[in-house]
Design a protein around this motif. Structure first.
Motif, PDB file in Angstrom:
ATOM      1  N   GLU A  82     -30.190   2.092 -20.161  1.00 23.37           N
ATOM      2  CA  GLU A  82     -31.053   1.285 -20.596  1.00 23.37           C
ATOM      3  C   GLU A  82     -30.909  -0.133 -21.111  1.00 23.37           C
ATOM      4  O   GLU A  82     -31.366  -1.158 -20.779  1.00 23.37           O
ATOM      5  N   GLU A  83     -29.869  -0.112 -22.048  1.00 25.23           N
ATOM      6  CA  GLU A  83     -29.245  -1.261 -22.436  1.00 25.23           C
ATOM      7  C   GLU A  83     -28.873  -2.223 -21.351  1.00 25.23           C
ATOM      8  O   GLU A  83     -29.162  -3.494 -21.386  1.00 25.23           O
ATOM      9  N   ARG A  84     -28.098  -1.929 -20.495  1.00 25.41           N
ATOM     10  CA  ARG A  84     -27.659  -2.627 -19.650  1.00 25.41           C
ATOM     11  C   ARG A  84     -28.841  -3.221 -18.736  1.00 25.41           C
ATOM     12  O   ARG A  84     -28.696  -4.343 -18.345  1.00 25.41           O
ATOM     13  N   LEU A  85     -29.724  -2.526 -17.994  1.00 26.84           N
ATOM     14  CA  LEU A  85     -30.690  -2.724 -17.367  1.00 26.84           C
ATOM     15  C   LEU A  85     -31.572  -3.884 -18.158  1.00 26.84           C
ATOM     16  O   LEU A  85     -32.225  -4.692 -17.675  1.00 26.84           O
ATOM     17  N   MET A  86     -31.699  -3.811 -19.505  1.00 26.58           N
ATOM     18  CA  MET A  86     -32.651  -4.598 -20.130  1.00 26.58           C
ATOM     19  C   MET A  86     -31.980  -5.798 -20.333  1.00 26.58           C
ATOM     20  O   MET A  86     -32.606  -6.948 -20.089  1.00 26.58           O
ATOM     21  N   LYS A  87     -30.702  -5.831 -20.764  1.00 30.58           N
ATOM     22  CA  LYS A  87     -29.719  -6.998 -20.749  1.00 30.58           C
ATOM     23  C   LYS A  87     -29.995  -7.987 -19.196  1.00 30.58           C
ATOM     24  O   LYS A  87     -30.332  -9.192 -19.433  1.00 30.58           O
ATOM     25  N   MET A  88     -29.971  -7.205 -18.283  1.00 35.88           N
ATOM     26  CA  MET A  88     -29.817  -7.792 -16.983  1.00 35.88           C
ATOM     27  C   MET A  88     -31.314  -8.252 -16.594  1.00 35.88           C
ATOM     28  O   MET A  88     -31.475  -9.421 -16.237  1.00 35.88           O
ATOM     29  N   GLY A  89     -32.358  -7.635 -17.314  1.00 33.52           N
ATOM     30  CA  GLY A  89     -33.765  -8.180 -17.017  1.00 33.52           C
ATOM     31  C   GLY A  89     -33.977  -9.615 -17.761  1.00 33.52           C
ATOM     32  O   GLY A  89     -34.338 -10.402 -17.257  1.00 33.52           O
ATOM     33  N   ILE A  90     -33.466  -9.560 -18.845  1.00 36.40           N
ATOM     34  CA  ILE A  90     -33.584 -10.469 -19.873  1.00 36.40           C
ATOM     35  C   ILE A  90     -32.965 -11.892 -19.259  1.00 36.40           C
ATOM     36  O   ILE A  90     -33.356 -13.169 -19.212  1.00 36.40           O
ATOM     37  N   PHE A  91     -31.784 -11.603 -19.057  1.00 30.49           N
ATOM     38  CA  PHE A  91     -30.974 -12.748 -18.144  1.00 30.49           C
ATOM     39  C   PHE A  91     -31.459 -13.096 -17.004  1.00 30.49           C
ATOM     40  O   PHE A  91     -31.684 -14.544 -16.896  1.00 30.49           O
ATOM     41  N   THR A  92     -32.015 -12.299 -16.215  1.00 32.71           N
ATOM     42  CA  THR A  92     -32.698 -12.605 -14.978  1.00 32.71           C
ATOM     43  C   THR A  92     -33.956 -13.509 -15.383  1.00 32.71           C
ATOM     44  O   THR A  92     -34.286 -14.727 -14.690  1.00 32.71           O
ATOM     45  N   ALA A  93     -34.538 -13.125 -16.331  1.00 36.28           N
ATOM     46  CA  ALA A  93     -35.759 -13.832 -16.706  1.00 36.28           C
ATOM     47  C   ALA A  93     -35.614 -15.174 -17.178  1.00 36.28           C
ATOM     48  O   ALA A  93     -36.237 -16.463 -16.770  1.00 36.28           O
ATOM     49  N   LEU A  94     -34.536 -15.368 -17.861  1.00 40.05           N
ATOM     50  CA  LEU A  94     -34.223 -16.689 -18.569  1.00 40.05           C
ATOM     51  C   LEU A  94     -33.631 -17.642 -17.420  1.00 40.05           C
ATOM     52  O   LEU A  94     -34.275 -18.704 -17.481  1.00 40.05           O
ATOM     53  N   ALA A  95     -32.970 -16.978 -16.577  1.00 41.32           N
ATOM     54  CA  ALA A  95     -32.443 -17.786 -15.460  1.00 41.32           C
ATOM     55  C   ALA A  95     -33.489 -18.306 -14.311  1.00 41.32           C
ATOM     56  O   ALA A  95     -33.608 -19.471 -14.200  1.00 41.32           O
ATOM     57  N   ILE A  96     -34.579 -17.400 -14.181  1.00 43.01           N
ATOM     58  CA  ILE A  96     -35.682 -18.008 -13.331  1.00 43.01           C
ATOM     59  C   ILE A  96     -36.386 -18.734 -14.165  1.00 43.01           C
ATOM     60  O   ILE A  96     -37.048 -19.759 -13.268  1.00 43.01           O
ATOM     61  N   ALA A  97     -36.661 -18.559 -15.343  1.00 50.40           N
ATOM     62  CA  ALA A  97     -37.476 -19.644 -16.264  1.00 50.40           C
ATOM     63  C   ALA A  97     -36.988 -20.927 -16.017  1.00 50.40           C
ATOM     64  O   ALA A  97     -37.466 -21.986 -15.910  1.00 50.40           O
ATOM     65  N   ILE A  98     -35.428 -21.119 -16.173  1.00 54.37           N
ATOM     66  CA  ILE A  98     -34.794 -22.343 -16.279  1.00 54.37           C
ATOM     67  C   ILE A  98     -35.095 -23.064 -15.117  1.00 54.37           C
ATOM     68  O   ILE A  98     -35.253 -24.291 -14.873  1.00 54.37           O
ATOM     69  N   HIS A  99     -35.022 -22.347 -13.795  1.00 55.39           N
ATOM     70  CA  HIS A  99     -35.301 -22.656 -12.648  1.00 55.39           C
ATOM     71  C   HIS A  99     -36.588 -23.069 -12.150  1.00 55.39           C
ATOM     72  O   HIS A  99     -36.881 -24.240 -11.650  1.00 55.39           O
TER      73      HIS A  99
END
Length: 272
Positions: free
Chosen positions: A121-138
Protein backbone atom coordinates in the motif's frame (compact mmCIF):
# COMPACT_ATOMS: atom_id res chain seq x y z
CA UNK A 1 -12.95 41.05 -23.54
CA UNK A 2 -14.29 39.94 -20.15
CA UNK A 3 -16.51 37.40 -21.87
CA UNK A 4 -13.53 36.01 -23.77
CA UNK A 5 -11.55 35.62 -20.55
CA UNK A 6 -14.40 33.75 -18.84
CA UNK A 7 -14.82 31.54 -21.91
CA UNK A 8 -11.08 30.76 -22.01
CA UNK A 9 -11.04 29.93 -18.29
CA UNK A 10 -14.06 27.70 -18.78
CA UNK A 11 -12.25 25.75 -21.50
CA UNK A 12 -9.22 25.15 -19.27
CA UNK A 13 -11.52 24.00 -16.47
CA UNK A 14 -13.29 21.61 -18.87
CA UNK A 15 -9.97 20.15 -20.03
CA UNK A 16 -8.64 19.80 -16.49
CA UNK A 17 -11.72 18.07 -15.13
CA UNK A 18 -11.25 15.25 -17.64
CA UNK A 19 -8.70 13.72 -15.24
CA UNK A 20 -11.63 13.12 -12.90
CA UNK A 21 -13.40 11.23 -15.69
CA UNK A 22 -10.33 8.99 -15.99
CA UNK A 23 -10.34 8.28 -12.27
CA UNK A 24 -14.01 7.27 -12.41
CA UNK A 25 -13.22 4.76 -15.15
CA UNK A 26 -10.62 3.18 -12.88
CA UNK A 27 -13.22 2.27 -10.28
CA UNK A 28 -15.09 -0.33 -12.35
CA UNK A 29 -12.98 -3.10 -10.85
CA UNK A 30 -12.29 -4.77 -7.53
CA UNK A 31 -9.04 -4.35 -5.64
CA UNK A 32 -8.30 -8.06 -6.01
CA UNK A 33 -8.25 -7.76 -9.80
CA UNK A 34 -4.48 -7.91 -10.25
CA UNK A 35 -4.87 -8.36 -14.01
CA UNK A 36 -6.51 -4.95 -14.20
CA UNK A 37 -3.84 -3.47 -11.91
CA UNK A 38 -1.04 -4.81 -14.13
CA UNK A 39 -2.65 -3.52 -17.33
CA UNK A 40 -3.57 -0.17 -15.77
CA UNK A 41 -0.10 0.50 -14.36
CA UNK A 42 1.46 -0.48 -17.70
CA UNK A 43 -1.06 1.78 -19.43
CA UNK A 44 -0.13 4.63 -17.08
CA UNK A 45 3.57 4.15 -17.85
CA UNK A 46 2.86 4.15 -21.58
CA UNK A 47 0.88 7.38 -21.27
CA UNK A 48 3.62 9.14 -19.34
CA UNK A 49 6.59 7.88 -21.39
CA UNK A 50 4.97 8.68 -24.73
CA UNK A 51 3.72 12.15 -23.80
CA UNK A 52 7.08 12.97 -22.18
CA UNK A 53 9.33 11.95 -25.05
CA UNK A 54 7.09 12.74 -28.02
CA UNK A 55 5.35 15.93 -26.87
CA UNK A 56 6.83 17.54 -23.76
CA UNK A 57 10.54 17.02 -24.56
CA UNK A 58 10.05 18.19 -28.14
CA UNK A 59 8.16 21.31 -27.06
CA UNK A 60 10.90 22.08 -24.56
CA UNK A 61 13.60 21.70 -27.23
CA UNK A 62 11.68 23.84 -29.73
CA UNK A 63 11.21 26.58 -27.15
CA UNK A 64 14.83 26.58 -26.00
CA UNK A 65 16.38 26.35 -29.47
CA UNK A 66 14.19 29.24 -30.62
CA UNK A 67 15.51 31.35 -27.74
CA UNK A 68 19.12 30.17 -27.48
CA UNK A 69 20.01 28.67 -30.84
CA UNK A 70 20.15 25.05 -31.96
CA UNK A 71 23.22 23.85 -30.05
CA UNK A 72 22.83 25.74 -26.78
CA UNK A 73 19.07 25.18 -26.79
CA UNK A 74 19.48 21.43 -27.18
CA UNK A 75 22.03 21.31 -24.39
CA UNK A 76 19.70 23.26 -22.11
CA UNK A 77 16.91 20.83 -22.95
CA UNK A 78 19.13 17.93 -21.89
CA UNK A 79 20.10 19.75 -18.70
CA UNK A 80 16.44 20.32 -17.88
CA UNK A 81 15.46 16.74 -18.73
CA UNK A 82 18.19 15.04 -16.69
CA UNK A 83 17.83 17.69 -13.99
CA UNK A 84 14.21 16.61 -13.61
CA UNK A 85 15.32 12.99 -13.34
CA UNK A 86 17.93 13.91 -10.72
CA UNK A 87 15.40 15.92 -8.72
CA UNK A 88 12.81 13.15 -8.53
CA UNK A 89 15.53 10.56 -7.88
CA UNK A 90 16.74 12.59 -4.88
CA UNK A 91 13.19 12.96 -3.58
CA UNK A 92 12.68 9.23 -4.01
CA UNK A 93 15.98 8.52 -2.28
CA UNK A 94 15.05 10.39 0.88
CA UNK A 95 11.55 8.97 1.22
CA UNK A 96 11.69 5.84 3.42
CA UNK A 97 10.92 2.74 1.37
CA UNK A 98 9.94 -0.57 2.90
CA UNK A 99 11.33 -3.70 1.32
CA UNK A 100 9.01 -6.67 1.03
CA UNK A 101 10.88 -10.00 1.23
CA UNK A 102 7.74 -11.95 0.40
CA UNK A 103 6.09 -12.77 -2.89
CA UNK A 104 3.58 -10.36 -4.34
CA UNK A 105 0.07 -10.72 -2.93
CA UNK A 106 -3.20 -8.89 -3.30
CA UNK A 107 -3.71 -6.13 -0.76
CA UNK A 108 -6.46 -8.15 0.94
CA UNK A 109 -4.24 -11.26 1.17
CA UNK A 110 -1.45 -9.30 2.80
CA UNK A 111 -3.79 -7.75 5.33
CA UNK A 112 -5.42 -11.11 6.08
CA UNK A 113 -2.22 -12.88 7.04
CA UNK A 114 -0.65 -9.85 8.72
CA UNK A 115 2.62 -9.99 6.76
CA UNK A 116 3.86 -6.41 6.73
CA UNK A 117 0.39 -5.21 5.75
CA UNK A 118 1.38 -1.68 4.74
CA UNK A 119 4.25 -2.45 2.37
CA UNK A 120 2.42 -2.75 -0.93
CA UNK A 121 0.00 0.00 0.00
CA UNK A 122 2.78 2.43 0.89
CA UNK A 123 4.56 1.90 -2.41
CA UNK A 124 1.41 2.28 -4.48
CA UNK A 125 0.38 5.37 -2.52
CA UNK A 126 3.74 7.03 -3.05
CA UNK A 127 3.56 6.13 -6.73
CA UNK A 128 0.13 7.72 -7.05
CA UNK A 129 1.18 10.91 -5.28
CA UNK A 130 4.32 11.29 -7.43
CA UNK A 131 2.25 10.70 -10.56
CA UNK A 132 -0.32 13.28 -9.44
CA UNK A 133 2.41 15.86 -8.82
CA UNK A 134 4.11 15.19 -12.16
CA UNK A 135 0.85 15.44 -14.08
CA UNK A 136 -0.17 18.58 -12.18
CA UNK A 137 3.14 20.23 -13.09
CA UNK A 138 2.62 19.16 -16.71
CA UNK A 139 -0.99 20.42 -16.72
CA UNK A 140 -0.02 23.83 -15.36
CA UNK A 141 1.67 25.16 -18.53
CA UNK A 142 -0.83 23.19 -20.62
CA UNK A 143 -3.55 25.31 -19.01
CA UNK A 144 -1.60 28.44 -19.93
CA UNK A 145 -1.40 27.29 -23.57
CA UNK A 146 -5.12 26.46 -23.77
CA UNK A 147 -6.06 29.77 -22.14
CA UNK A 148 -3.89 31.87 -24.46
CA UNK A 149 -5.07 30.01 -27.57
CA UNK A 150 -8.71 30.54 -26.58
CA UNK A 151 -8.13 34.26 -26.06
CA UNK A 152 -6.56 34.62 -29.50
CA UNK A 153 -9.00 32.37 -31.39
CA UNK A 154 -11.96 30.76 -29.57
CA UNK A 155 -12.38 28.09 -32.27
CA UNK A 156 -8.76 26.99 -31.92
CA UNK A 157 -9.14 27.11 -28.14
CA UNK A 158 -12.14 24.75 -28.27
CA UNK A 159 -10.26 22.27 -30.48
CA UNK A 160 -7.22 22.30 -28.20
CA UNK A 161 -9.34 21.99 -25.04
CA UNK A 162 -11.17 18.93 -26.42
CA UNK A 163 -7.91 17.25 -27.42
CA UNK A 164 -6.30 18.05 -24.06
CA UNK A 165 -9.38 16.69 -22.27
CA UNK A 166 -9.12 13.42 -24.22
CA UNK A 167 -5.52 12.85 -23.23
CA UNK A 168 -6.22 13.95 -19.64
CA UNK A 169 -8.55 10.96 -19.23
CA UNK A 170 -5.73 8.36 -19.25
CA UNK A 171 -3.68 10.70 -17.05
CA UNK A 172 -6.54 10.57 -14.53
CA UNK A 173 -6.35 6.77 -14.63
CA UNK A 174 -2.59 6.99 -14.03
CA UNK A 175 -3.17 8.91 -10.80
CA UNK A 176 -6.25 7.07 -9.51
CA UNK A 177 -5.28 3.42 -10.00
CA UNK A 178 -2.30 3.15 -7.61
CA UNK A 179 -4.03 5.29 -4.97
CA UNK A 180 -7.24 3.27 -5.14
CA UNK A 181 -5.39 -0.05 -4.93
CA UNK A 182 -3.30 1.30 -2.03
CA UNK A 183 -6.20 2.60 0.05
CA UNK A 184 -9.40 1.06 -1.27
CA UNK A 185 -10.77 4.59 -0.96
CA UNK A 186 -12.48 5.73 -4.15
CA UNK A 187 -12.99 9.24 -2.80
CA UNK A 188 -9.29 9.75 -2.03
CA UNK A 189 -8.25 8.43 -5.44
CA UNK A 190 -10.79 10.64 -7.18
CA UNK A 191 -9.83 13.72 -5.17
CA UNK A 192 -6.12 13.48 -5.99
CA UNK A 193 -6.86 12.83 -9.65
CA UNK A 194 -9.31 15.73 -9.68
CA UNK A 195 -6.79 18.06 -8.02
CA UNK A 196 -4.05 17.18 -10.52
CA UNK A 197 -6.44 18.24 -13.30
CA UNK A 198 -7.27 21.52 -11.59
CA UNK A 199 -3.68 22.58 -12.25
CA UNK A 200 -4.87 23.55 -15.75
CA UNK A 201 -7.33 26.31 -14.76
CA UNK A 202 -4.97 27.34 -11.95
CA UNK A 203 -2.21 27.69 -14.55
CA UNK A 204 -4.49 29.87 -16.66
CA UNK A 205 -5.33 32.09 -13.68
CA UNK A 206 -1.72 32.43 -12.56
CA UNK A 207 -0.65 33.20 -16.12
CA UNK A 208 -3.28 35.89 -16.48
CA UNK A 209 -2.75 37.63 -13.14
CA UNK A 210 0.94 37.06 -12.35
CA UNK A 211 3.22 35.35 -14.85
CA UNK A 212 2.48 37.01 -18.18
CA UNK A 213 5.23 39.66 -17.83
CA UNK A 214 7.83 37.04 -16.85
CA UNK A 215 7.07 34.03 -19.04
CA UNK A 216 9.58 33.48 -21.80
CA UNK A 217 10.77 30.67 -24.04
CA UNK A 218 13.73 29.78 -21.81
CA UNK A 219 11.69 29.42 -18.61
CA UNK A 220 8.96 27.50 -20.41
CA UNK A 221 11.48 25.16 -22.08
CA UNK A 222 13.41 24.32 -18.92
CA UNK A 223 10.24 23.61 -16.95
CA UNK A 224 8.86 21.40 -19.69
CA UNK A 225 12.14 19.48 -20.07
CA UNK A 226 12.25 18.91 -16.32
CA UNK A 227 8.67 17.64 -16.27
CA UNK A 228 9.52 15.18 -19.08
CA UNK A 229 12.42 13.83 -17.04
CA UNK A 230 10.29 13.49 -13.90
CA UNK A 231 7.55 11.58 -15.72
CA UNK A 232 9.99 9.20 -17.44
CA UNK A 233 11.71 8.43 -14.14
CA UNK A 234 8.42 7.72 -12.36
CA UNK A 235 7.37 5.43 -15.20
CA UNK A 236 10.61 3.43 -15.25
CA UNK A 237 11.28 3.36 -11.51
CA UNK A 238 7.76 2.91 -10.14
CA UNK A 239 4.98 2.20 -12.62
CA UNK A 240 6.58 -0.45 -14.82
CA UNK A 241 8.22 -2.48 -12.02
CA UNK A 242 4.91 -2.50 -10.12
CA UNK A 243 3.04 -3.50 -13.29
CA UNK A 244 5.44 -6.43 -13.83
CA UNK A 245 5.02 -7.57 -10.21
CA UNK A 246 1.32 -8.12 -10.76
CA UNK A 247 1.80 -9.33 -14.33
CA UNK A 248 0.36 -12.49 -15.80
CA UNK A 249 1.90 -13.28 -19.20
CA UNK A 250 2.50 -9.94 -20.97
CA UNK A 251 -0.40 -7.88 -19.66
CA UNK A 252 1.75 -5.00 -18.43
CA UNK A 253 3.41 -4.66 -21.85
CA UNK A 254 0.04 -4.76 -23.59
CA UNK A 255 -1.07 -2.01 -21.23
CA UNK A 256 2.10 -0.03 -21.98
CA UNK A 257 1.50 -0.19 -25.73
CA UNK A 258 -2.19 0.68 -25.29
CA UNK A 259 -1.26 3.74 -23.21
CA UNK A 260 1.15 4.91 -25.89
CA UNK A 261 -1.47 4.37 -28.59
CA UNK A 262 -4.13 6.35 -26.73
CA UNK A 263 -1.74 9.24 -26.17
CA UNK A 264 -0.59 9.13 -29.80
CA UNK A 265 -4.16 9.39 -31.06
CA UNK A 266 -5.03 12.18 -28.63
CA UNK A 267 -1.96 14.17 -29.65
CA UNK A 268 -2.84 13.81 -33.34
CA UNK A 269 -6.10 15.58 -32.48
CA UNK A 270 -4.05 18.57 -31.30
CA UNK A 271 -2.70 19.11 -34.82
CA UNK A 272 -4.65 21.96 -36.48
Amino acid sequence: MEGNIIFALGLTLFAGLATGVGSLLAFFTSRTNTKFLSVALGFSAGVMIYVSLVEIFVKAKDSLTAALGATQGYWMTLVGFFGGILLIALIDRFIPKANNPHEVRTVEDVNAVQIKPQIDEERLMKMGIFTALAIAIHNFPEGIATFMAALQDPNVGVAIAIAVAIHNIPEGIAVAVPIYFATGNRRKAFNLSFLSGLAEPVGALVAFFILMPFLNDVMFGIIFAGVAGIMVFISLDELLPAAKKYDETHLSIYGLVAGMAVMAISLVLLVP
